[in-house]
Write an enzyme that holds these catalytic residues in place. Structure first.
Site, PDB file in Angstrom:
ATOM      1  N   LYS A 173     -39.664 -34.935 -43.655  1.00 19.10           N
ATOM      2  CA  LYS A 173     -38.216 -34.856 -43.801  1.00 19.10           C
ATOM      3  C   LYS A 173     -37.797 -34.509 -45.224  1.00 19.10           C
ATOM      4  CE  LYS A 173     -37.023 -38.915 -42.199  1.00 19.10           C
ATOM      5  NZ  LYS A 173     -36.320 -40.050 -41.599  1.00 19.10           N
ATOM      6  N   ARG A 179     -45.407 -43.156 -33.526  1.00 20.65           N
ATOM      7  CA  ARG A 179     -45.437 -43.316 -34.987  1.00 20.65           C
ATOM      8  C   ARG A 179     -45.527 -44.796 -35.337  1.00 20.65           C
ATOM      9  NH1 ARG A 179     -44.572 -40.379 -39.557  1.00 20.65           N
ATOM     10  NH2 ARG A 179     -43.180 -41.204 -41.140  1.00 20.65           N
ATOM     11  N   ARG A 234     -44.491 -37.075 -37.026  1.00 19.29           N
ATOM     12  CA  ARG A 234     -43.202 -36.969 -36.344  1.00 19.29           C
ATOM     13  C   ARG A 234     -43.256 -35.795 -35.374  1.00 19.29           C
ATOM     14  NH1 ARG A 234     -41.965 -37.779 -41.876  1.00 19.29           N
ATOM     15  NH2 ARG A 234     -40.822 -39.707 -42.240  1.00 19.29           N
ATOM     16  N   HIS A 248     -43.742 -42.270 -46.301  1.00 18.62           N
ATOM     17  CA  HIS A 248     -42.520 -43.036 -46.563  1.00 18.62           C
ATOM     18  C   HIS A 248     -42.281 -43.123 -48.066  1.00 18.62           C
ATOM     19  CE1 HIS A 248     -42.854 -45.342 -42.505  1.00 18.62           C
ATOM     20  NE2 HIS A 248     -42.120 -44.266 -42.388  1.00 18.62           N
ATOM     21  N   TYR A 298     -41.940 -50.356 -39.809  1.00 22.19           N
ATOM     22  CA  TYR A 298     -42.744 -49.682 -38.792  1.00 22.19           C
ATOM     23  C   TYR A 298     -43.870 -50.567 -38.287  1.00 22.19           C
ATOM     24  CZ  TYR A 298     -40.758 -45.015 -38.920  1.00 22.19           C
ATOM     25  OH  TYR A 298     -39.935 -43.947 -38.777  1.00 22.19           O
ATOM     26  N   HIS A 322     -41.495 -40.826 -31.458  1.00 20.12           N
ATOM     27  CA  HIS A 322     -41.340 -41.809 -32.527  1.00 20.12           C
ATOM     28  C   HIS A 322     -42.011 -43.138 -32.188  1.00 20.12           C
ATOM     29  CE1 HIS A 322     -39.525 -41.987 -36.452  1.00 20.12           C
ATOM     30  NE2 HIS A 322     -39.209 -43.239 -36.228  1.00 20.12           N
TER      31      HIS A 322
END
Length: 175
Positions: free
Chosen positions: A59, A132, A35, A155, A164, A129
């Site tokens: 995150k 990604r 990211r 994830h 994704y 992004h």
């Protein structure tokens, strides 16, 4: 699509500070699906040259150790040893205009946007992004199992990874 990604990376002039930095950033985004915040938060101490790994906190604030691909590692080493401003900062990636500061997430997305324009690649949203998603799709096409892609992307759910990579997990289960 793979040829566009290679054109994106090849468009960086590695004889310049900006080009060397941007190539390193792009390779980390493309190869590992990092990211923008991962790049912005990367510290010199997060790089383990002996093990060939990077430590990133996503995150969820949980540290993950990821393999450092050869080309990304070489680009990172080139930037750090030959081009990075010699300042007392532990951030891996820095701005190029005084006052020198760590790259922000916004700066990382700008690196991607400039590279897309330079490579003449037109996409609706051109931030970090996008790469990604490209990294996830490239790993899937290379035969990497969805579980491994999920681990690299950090994830919590395989369904998120499927989004994704644009994979229908239920259809795969039937196969």
């Amino acid at each position: 699509r793979a040829e566009e990604l290679e054109r994106l990376i090849a468009g960086c002039d590695t004889t310049t500070l900006i080009g060397a930095r941007d190539r390193s950033v792009l390779l980390l985004l493309v190869r590992l699906g990092l990211r923008a915040g991962d790049i912005a938060a990367l510290k010199l101490g997060d790089i383990d040259w002996y093990q060939g790994t990077l430590c990133v906190c996503g995150k969820n604030r949980q540290a993950s150790r990821l393999p450092l691909p050869q080309d990304a590692g070489e680009a990172l080493l080139d930037y750090l040893t030959r081009h990075r401003p010699r300042v007392e900062m532990t951030d891996a990636f820095l701005t190029t205009i005084a006052p020198i500061a760590p790259l922000s997430r916004w700066n990382v997305s700008e690196v991607v946007a400039r590279a897309l324009r330079r490579a003449n690649i037109n996409v609706p949203a051109g931030g970090a992004h996008l790469l990604r998603h490209s990294a996830a799709t490239a790993m899937l096409r290379a035969g990497v199992p969805l579980e491994a892609i999920s681990a690299v992307l950090r994830h919590a759910s395989i369904e998120t990874t499927a989004v994704y990579t644009k994979v229908d997990v239920e259809l795969l289960r039937l196969v």
